[in-house]
Structure formats: structure tokens, C-alpha cells
Design a protein around this motif. Structure first.
Motif, PDB file in Angstrom:
ATOM      1  N   GLU A   1      17.009  -0.303  10.676  1.00  0.00           N
ATOM      2  CA  GLU A   1      17.311   1.037  10.186  1.00  0.00           C
ATOM      3  C   GLU A   1      17.239   1.074   8.669  1.00  0.00           C
ATOM      4  OE1 GLU A   1      18.425   4.983   9.671  1.00  0.00           O
ATOM      5  OE2 GLU A   1      17.520   3.891  11.337  1.00  0.00           O
TER       6      GLU A   1
ATOM      7  N   SER B   1      14.717   3.423   6.543  1.00  0.00           N
ATOM      8  CA  SER B   1      15.194   4.357   5.522  1.00  0.00           C
ATOM      9  C   SER B   1      14.565   4.075   4.169  1.00  0.00           C
ATOM     10  CB  SER B   1      16.726   4.280   5.423  1.00  0.00           C
ATOM     11  OG  SER B   1      17.331   4.643   6.641  1.00  0.00           O
TER      12      SER B   1
ATOM     13  N   ASP C   1      18.910  11.894  14.490  1.00  0.00           N
ATOM     14  CA  ASP C   1      18.855  12.802  13.351  1.00  0.00           C
ATOM     15  C   ASP C   1      20.236  13.374  13.090  1.00  0.00           C
ATOM     16  OD1 ASP C   1      18.368  14.769  11.494  1.00  0.00           O
ATOM     17  OD2 ASP C   1      16.605  15.571  12.501  1.00  0.00           O
ATOM     18  N   GLU C   2      20.641  13.424  11.818  1.00  0.00           N
ATOM     19  CA  GLU C   2      21.946  13.984  11.471  1.00  0.00           C
ATOM     20  C   GLU C   2      22.053  15.450  11.887  1.00  0.00           C
ATOM     21  OE1 GLU C   2      22.863  13.430   7.403  1.00  0.00           O
ATOM     22  OE2 GLU C   2      22.888  11.229   7.503  1.00  0.00           O
ATOM     23  N   GLY C   3      20.923  16.150  11.932  1.00  0.00           N
ATOM     24  CA  GLY C   3      20.948  17.554  12.300  1.00  0.00           C
ATOM     25  C   GLY C   3      21.280  17.799  13.754  1.00  0.00           C
ATOM     26  N   THR C   4      21.125  16.771  14.600  1.00  0.00           N
ATOM     27  CA  THR C   4      21.430  16.932  16.023  1.00  0.00           C
ATOM     28  C   THR C   4      22.746  16.245  16.405  1.00  0.00           C
ATOM     29  OG1 THR C   4      20.215  14.917  16.661  1.00  0.00           O
ATOM     30  CG2 THR C   4      18.968  16.987  16.552  1.00  0.00           C
TER      31      THR C   4
ATOM     32  N   GLU D   1      10.987   5.354   4.183  1.00  0.00           N
ATOM     33  CA  GLU D   1      10.940   6.814   4.057  1.00  0.00           C
ATOM     34  C   GLU D   1      11.247   7.253   2.635  1.00  0.00           C
ATOM     35  OE1 GLU D   1      13.672   8.233   6.957  1.00  0.00           O
ATOM     36  OE2 GLU D   1      12.325   7.914   8.665  1.00  0.00           O
TER      37      GLU D   1
ATOM     38  N   ASP E   1      16.398  13.345  20.149  1.00  0.00           N
ATOM     39  CA  ASP E   1      15.877  12.511  19.063  1.00  0.00           C
ATOM     40  C   ASP E   1      14.940  11.424  19.578  1.00  0.00           C
ATOM     41  OD1 ASP E   1      17.404  13.952  17.284  1.00  0.00           O
ATOM     42  OD2 ASP E   1      19.104  12.595  17.422  1.00  0.00           O
TER      43      ASP E   1
END
Length: 251
Positions: free
Chosen positions: A43, A47, A136-139, A50, A199
Motif C-alpha cells: 500500500e 501510494s 477508497d476513502e470516499g466509499t 500515485e 472498490d
């Protein structure tokens, strides 16, 4: 009698739960943490890649080192075990308080199996465990609500199975067992009506399934240890106290 029973059962639950948490935490530390370390490393690499692609060069410092996290795993496992033990004892009291001394070993193992199935196994089949950092932090809110709903439905399925088992007491054993076993299967089918995890899983399949198998093993160890420990303490409490008999007077 019933009022005195609950504190004793809670004491058993705390002791059995702490021991179960220590055993499962020790297993996770010795066997599962190397897999977790690899997942965290992957991870971090993802990161960093990205961030580099976006032209960002930030270095986030760890709040806790992996060594501190390993220690926290043991402490968290013991704490969770104690919490589960207290809830386990309260449910045991609610279900069996009128005949608490009857078959404590079998009842403890049965309750532990039901708790494992409803709380962990059925939700796990619908939403298998993923390594840390995956998602994903959004989910996050959606995934949390879905997991909580799965737990509620899993526990509800086991409650209904218990009620069906009790209601069919006068029926033949095979009818009773088939009807009882059909309830969790139906509950699992209902679980698949909940939306799937949205995700992607950017980890190697071998690592993903190693993590899931070890997560399952940790849960089996936790609930088995809790059921066995609580049952053994119940057997010890149910054993008749041997009254000390006076020695015969010499002739």
C-alpha cells in the motif's frame, strides 16, 4: 438465584474472553502479521507511485511504528475478547438462566458456534476481509454501513434459527434440524441483496487470500477459545462441591 447468577456468568465471560483474545491475538501476531506487513508495504508503494505520478513529493510520518502496532494488536485483541466475553455471558444468561447448570459445556459451544456464524461467518461470506489500506476513502461510509447491516442480518438469522429450533421441539429431529439449518442459508441469501463492495482490490491475489484465510483462522480461534473456556468454567461451577467429611474416630 437469577440475580446472583448474572455476576458469576459475567466473571466467567471476562476471564474466558481475555484468554480467547490473548490466544487469537498471539496467533495473529505470530502468523498473520507478516502478511499484514507485506500488505502495508504494498500500500505504501502504491501510494508513493500515485503521488509521484501526480508530481507530489510528500513524506507522511507514521503515527505508530509497526512494532507499536504489533503490541497494539495484542492489547486490542484482549480488549475485544473481554467485550465479546461479557456480551456472550449476558446472552447465555438471557437464554439459559432458568437451567444454567444444565449442560454448560454443550450450551457454551453451541452459543459460540451461533455467535461465530451470525456475527462473523455470514458477513464474511458476503464481504470477505481486505488488507488495511484497501478501499477508497470516499466509499468508507457505504462500506461501513453495509458491513454493519450484514452483522445485524447475520445475528437476526441466528436468532430466528434459535426460535425455529425451539418451536419445532415436538417434531422429528431431522425436520427440526433441516428447518433450523435452512434459516442461516436464507439469511445468507438476503445478505446478497446488500450492494457489493464498490472498490477495486489492488493487491496480488495470493496476498489477498492469504490475508483472508488468516483472518478466518483468527476468528475461529477466538470464538472456539471463548466457547471452550466459558464451557470449562461452567463445568467447574456445576461440579458438586465435595463436603469435607470428618475423619472416623479411632477405635
Amino acid at each position: 438465584m437469577a440475580a446472583d447468577l448474572l455476576p458469576r456468568l459475567l466473571g466467567r465471560g471476562v476471564f474466558a474472553g481475555a484468554l480467547a483474545g490473548l490466544i487469537s491475538g498471539g496467533f495473529a501476531f505470530l502468523v498473520a502479521e507478516p502478511v499484514m506487513d507485506r500488505a502495508v508495504e504494498l500500500e505504501g508503494e502504491r501510494s508513493a507511485a500515485e503521488a509521484a505520478a501526480a508530481g507530489v513529493h510528500e513524506h507522511a510520518e507514521e503515527v505508530f511504528t509497526r512494532s507499536e502496532q504489533h503490541l497494539g494488536l495484542i492489547l486490542a485483541s484482549v480488549g475485544a475478547g473481554i467485550a465479546f466475553g461479557i456480551i456472550f455471558a449476558a446472552v447465555y444468561w438471557a437464554v439459559f438462566r432458568r437451567t444454567s447448570a444444565d449442560r454448560p459445556w454443550q450450551r457454551s459451544l453451541t452459543l459460540a458456534g451461533a455467535a461465530f456464524t451470525g456475527y462473523w461467518l455470514l458477513p464474511f461470506i458476503r464481504y470477505p476481509a481486505n488488507p488495511p489500506g484497501v478501499g477508497d476513502e470516499g466509499t468508507l461510509q457505504q462500506r461501513t454501513l453495509s458491513w454493519a447491516a450484514a452483522i445485524v442480518l447475520g445475528l437476526a438469522a441466528m436468532f430466528v434459527a434459535w426460535r425455529v429450533h425451539s418451536a419445532l421441539r415436538a417434531r422429528p429431529d431431522h425436520v427440526r434440524q433441516l428447518a433450523t439449518g435452512a434459516v442461516p442459508v436464507a439469511g445468507l441469501a438476503v445478505l446478497f441483496l446488500i450492494p457489493a463492495n464498490p472498490d477495486a482490490l489492488p493487491v496480488p491475489p495470493e496476498l489477498l487470500w492469504d490475508f483472508r484465510i488468516l483472518a478466518a483462522a483468527s476468528a475461529v480461534i477466538l470464538w472456539t477459545s471463548l466457547g471452550v473456556g466459558f464451557g470449562l468454567l461452567g463445568l467447574r461451577a456445576a461440579a458438586p462441591a465435595e463436603a469435607a467429611e470428618p475423619l472416623p474416630a479411632p477405635a
